[in-house]
Design an enzyme around this catalytic site. Structure first.
Site, PDB file in Angstrom:
ATOM      1  N   SER A 120       0.786  -1.410  -0.151  1.00  0.00           N
ATOM      2  CA  SER A 120      -0.157  -0.382   0.482  1.00  0.00           C
ATOM      3  C   SER A 120       0.714   1.297   0.119  1.00  0.00           C
ATOM      4  O   SER A 120       1.671   1.611   0.962  1.00  0.00           O
ATOM      5  CB  SER A 120      -1.098  -0.314   1.247  1.00  0.00           C
ATOM      6  OG  SER A 120      -1.517   1.877   1.285  1.00  0.00           O
TER       7      SER A 120
ATOM      8  N   HIS B  16      -1.202  -1.144  -4.281  1.00  0.00           N
ATOM      9  CA  HIS B  16      -2.123  -0.772  -4.016  1.00  0.00           C
ATOM     10  C   HIS B  16      -2.623   0.449  -3.348  1.00  0.00           C
ATOM     11  O   HIS B  16      -1.307   1.814  -3.198  1.00  0.00           O
ATOM     12  CB  HIS B  16      -3.015  -1.221  -2.254  1.00  0.00           C
ATOM     13  CG  HIS B  16      -3.884  -1.300  -1.637  1.00  0.00           C
ATOM     14  ND1 HIS B  16      -4.634  -2.153  -2.588  1.00  0.00           N
ATOM     15  CD2 HIS B  16      -4.034  -1.025  -0.933  1.00  0.00           C
ATOM     16  CE1 HIS B  16      -6.038  -2.115  -1.558  1.00  0.00           C
ATOM     17  NE2 HIS B  16      -5.910  -1.100  -0.722  1.00  0.00           N
TER      18      HIS B  16
ATOM     19  N   ASP C 264      -4.447   3.709  -1.827  1.00  0.00           N
ATOM     20  CA  ASP C 264      -5.478   4.346  -1.091  1.00  0.00           C
ATOM     21  C   ASP C 264      -6.296   5.667  -0.877  1.00  0.00           C
ATOM     22  O   ASP C 264      -5.509   6.979  -0.761  1.00  0.00           O
ATOM     23  CB  ASP C 264      -5.019   4.049   0.439  1.00  0.00           C
ATOM     24  CG  ASP C 264      -5.016   2.800   1.391  1.00  0.00           C
ATOM     25  OD1 ASP C 264      -6.186   1.885   0.260  1.00  0.00           O
ATOM     26  OD2 ASP C 264      -4.141   1.957   1.410  1.00  0.00           O
TER      27      ASP C 264
ATOM     28  N   MET D  77      -8.529   8.460  -0.125  1.00  0.00           N
ATOM     29  CA  MET D  77      -9.914   8.734   0.893  1.00  0.00           C
ATOM     30  C   MET D  77      -9.954  10.206   0.852  1.00  0.00           C
ATOM     31  O   MET D  77      -9.434  10.685   0.563  1.00  0.00           O
ATOM     32  CB  MET D  77      -9.048   8.695   2.345  1.00  0.00           C
ATOM     33  CG  MET D  77      -8.433   7.180   2.853  1.00  0.00           C
ATOM     34  SD  MET D  77      -7.349   7.286   4.339  1.00  0.00           S
ATOM     35  CE  MET D  77      -6.565   5.485   3.627  1.00  0.00           C
TER      36      MET D  77
ATOM     37  N   HIS E 189      -8.048   1.508  -4.399  1.00  0.00           N
ATOM     38  CA  HIS E 189      -9.215   0.794  -2.711  1.00  0.00           C
ATOM     39  C   HIS E 189      -9.926   2.473  -2.409  1.00  0.00           C
ATOM     40  O   HIS E 189      -9.071   3.865  -1.982  1.00  0.00           O
ATOM     41  CB  HIS E 189      -8.731   0.605  -2.052  1.00  0.00           C
ATOM     42  CG  HIS E 189      -9.711   0.591  -0.776  1.00  0.00           C
ATOM     43  ND1 HIS E 189      -8.306  -0.186   1.099  1.00  0.00           N
ATOM     44  CD2 HIS E 189     -10.781   0.489  -0.267  1.00  0.00           C
ATOM     45  CE1 HIS E 189      -9.542   0.212   1.004  1.00  0.00           C
ATOM     46  NE2 HIS E 189     -10.793  -0.022   0.670  1.00  0.00           N
TER      47      HIS E 189
ATOM     48  N   MET F  21     -11.872   4.895  -1.148  1.00  0.00           N
ATOM     49  CA  MET F  21     -12.674   4.778   0.792  1.00  0.00           C
ATOM     50  C   MET F  21     -13.753   6.525   0.376  1.00  0.00           C
ATOM     51  O   MET F  21     -13.092   7.347   1.516  1.00  0.00           O
ATOM     52  CB  MET F  21     -11.900   4.487   1.777  1.00  0.00           C
ATOM     53  CG  MET F  21     -11.078   3.048   1.935  1.00  0.00           C
ATOM     54  SD  MET F  21      -9.402   3.437   2.814  1.00  0.00           S
ATOM     55  CE  MET F  21      -8.580   3.577   1.961  1.00  0.00           C
TER      56      MET F  21
ATOM     57  N   MET G 263     -11.299  -5.557   4.961  1.00  0.00           N
ATOM     58  CA  MET G 263     -10.899  -5.286   5.864  1.00  0.00           C
ATOM     59  C   MET G 263     -10.473  -5.396   7.180  1.00  0.00           C
ATOM     60  O   MET G 263     -11.557  -5.888   7.937  1.00  0.00           O
ATOM     61  CB  MET G 263     -11.176  -3.231   6.237  1.00  0.00           C
ATOM     62  CG  MET G 263     -12.252  -2.614   5.162  1.00  0.00           C
ATOM     63  SD  MET G 263     -10.237  -2.582   4.037  1.00  0.00           S
ATOM     64  CE  MET G 263      -9.115  -1.472   5.129  1.00  0.00           C
TER      65      MET G 263
ATOM     66  N   GLY H 200      -3.218   3.967   8.203  1.00  0.00           N
ATOM     67  CA  GLY H 200      -2.255   3.328   7.895  1.00  0.00           C
ATOM     68  C   GLY H 200      -1.866   2.396   9.591  1.00  0.00           C
ATOM     69  O   GLY H 200      -1.876   3.299  10.604  1.00  0.00           O
TER      70      GLY H 200
ATOM     71  N   ASP I 167      -6.603  -6.863   3.804  1.00  0.00           N
ATOM     72  CA  ASP I 167      -6.097  -5.077   3.598  1.00  0.00           C
ATOM     73  C   ASP I 167      -6.294  -4.594   5.831  1.00  0.00           C
ATOM     74  O   ASP I 167      -7.268  -3.991   6.301  1.00  0.00           O
ATOM     75  CB  ASP I 167      -7.057  -3.790   3.087  1.00  0.00           C
ATOM     76  CG  ASP I 167      -6.712  -2.326   2.928  1.00  0.00           C
ATOM     77  OD1 ASP I 167      -5.400  -2.932   3.033  1.00  0.00           O
ATOM     78  OD2 ASP I 167      -7.247  -1.869   2.727  1.00  0.00           O
TER      79      ASP I 167
ATOM     80  N   GLY J 203      -3.169  -3.805   8.527  1.00  0.00           N
ATOM     81  CA  GLY J 203      -2.192  -4.667   9.774  1.00  0.00           C
ATOM     82  C   GLY J 203      -1.658  -6.529   9.457  1.00  0.00           C
ATOM     83  O   GLY J 203      -1.356  -6.846   9.895  1.00  0.00           O
TER      84      GLY J 203
HETATM   85  C1  DX5 Z   1      -6.614   1.746   5.627  1.00  0.00           C
HETATM   86  C2  DX5 Z   1      -6.113   1.541   4.127  1.00  0.00           C
HETATM   87  C3  DX5 Z   1      -5.101   0.210   3.623  1.00  0.00           C
HETATM   88  C4  DX5 Z   1      -3.610   0.650   4.965  1.00  0.00           C
HETATM   89  C5  DX5 Z   1      -2.868  -0.820   5.076  1.00  0.00           C
HETATM   90  O1  DX5 Z   1      -7.284   2.153   5.248  1.00  0.00           O
HETATM   91  O2  DX5 Z   1      -7.176   0.891   3.614  1.00  0.00           O
HETATM   92  O3  DX5 Z   1      -4.332  -0.471   2.586  1.00  0.00           O
HETATM   93  O4  DX5 Z   1      -2.926   1.093   4.064  1.00  0.00           O
HETATM   94  O5  DX5 Z   1      -1.456  -0.621   5.860  1.00  0.00           O
HETATM   95  P1  DX5 Z   1      -0.972  -0.819   7.452  1.00  0.00           P
HETATM   96  O6  DX5 Z   1      -0.770  -2.040   5.915  1.00  0.00           O
HETATM   97  O7  DX5 Z   1       0.020  -0.446   7.856  1.00  0.00           O
HETATM   98  O8  DX5 Z   1      -2.169  -1.553   7.933  1.00  0.00           O
HETATM   99 ZN    ZN Z   2      -6.605  -0.358   1.179  1.00  0.00          ZN
END
Ligand code: DX5
Ligand code: ZN
Length: 216
Positions: free
Chosen positions: A9, A34, A36, A38, A67, A69, A138, A145, A176, A178
């Site tokens: 990501s 990936h 993200d 937002m 992705h 959001m 999720m 992150g 996606d 952790g």
């Molecule tokens: C969270 C994102 C993830 C995030 C994952 O909202 O959708 O893709 O970047 O980050 P890590 O791997 O640090 O949890």
């Molecule tokens: Zn994501």
């Protein structure tokens, strides 16, 4: 574990050296980027928008797994399709007419994904699973992150895998949030096909080696 796809990501990349990090992923054993997006409304955070995705798309050589959001994702389907997304994932919780949204994505020639927040039951996709190319489970609350993996995710992966098999669908399961070396193998054993990893890859001393380890 060699069949699993790894999607680093870019949210955890160094935005001051984004090109360097995109090229690192392109040279690694990872499969997808990936990305993200937002909006500060669907999730509390704002990440980056179309100008940044456009810049990434210009030099990235691996597929873009976008992705969204954001609320009202239908408004941006064409934009992200034109930018070169291979997969466009919308949130179940942000779509009133999910079937219509998925059809709109597919009409552009892009693969259609659906992301589920931690509280959303995978069985809500029962009547639509054969229309979905990818389900993103999720394993943290979306928006940031670096959060801790939610252990209940394994049960969701197993339940979704059972649904996919029962309906004879070819949907991929993506995880996606952790993701790290402590949970990657168990997620694949439970049925995951794609692992997204942000912090674990980009905050590691040797991201190339970390990607290789995740790939197994
Ligand atoms: C969270 C994102 C993830 C995030 C994952 O909202 O959708 O893709 O970047 O980050 P890590 O791997 O640090 O949890
Ligand atoms: Zn994501």
């Amino acid at each position: 574990m060699s069949d699993v796809k790894i999607a680093p990501s870019l949210l955890a990349a160094d935005f001051g050296n984004l090109r360097h990090d995109v090229e690192m992923v392109d040279q690694s054993e990872a499969d997808w980027h990936h990305i993200d997006v937002m909006d500060g409304v669907f999730v509390p955070n704002i990440s980056f928008g179309t100008p940044v995705v456009k810049a990434i798309a210009e030099y990235a050589t691996k597929p873009l797994d976008v992705h969204l959001m954001i609320v009202e994702p239908d408004r941006y389907i064409k934009t992200f399709a034109d930018l070169g997304a291979e997969t466009l994932t919308v949130h179940y919780e942000a779509c009133t007419h999910l079937h219509r949204t998925l059809q709109a994505i597919k009409t552009t020639g892009v693969k259609a994904g659906v992301a589920l927040n931690p509280h959303t039951n995978v069985n809500l996709l029962e009547h639509i699973i054969t229309d979905i190319d990818l389900v993103c489970i999720m394993s943290v609350n979306p928006g940031f992150g670096g959060q801790s993996f939610i252990e209940n995710t394994y049960d969701k992966v197993r339940a979704l895998k059972a649904l996919i098999r029962q309906k004879n669908a070819s949907t991929l399961i993506e995880i996606d949030g952790g993701v790290n070396n402590n949970n990657a193998k168990d997620l694949v054993a439970a049925g995951a096909d794609v692992l997204v990893a942000g912090s674990f890859v980009f905050k590691s001393d040797d991201p190339l080696a970390t990607i290789k380890e995740l790939k197994g």
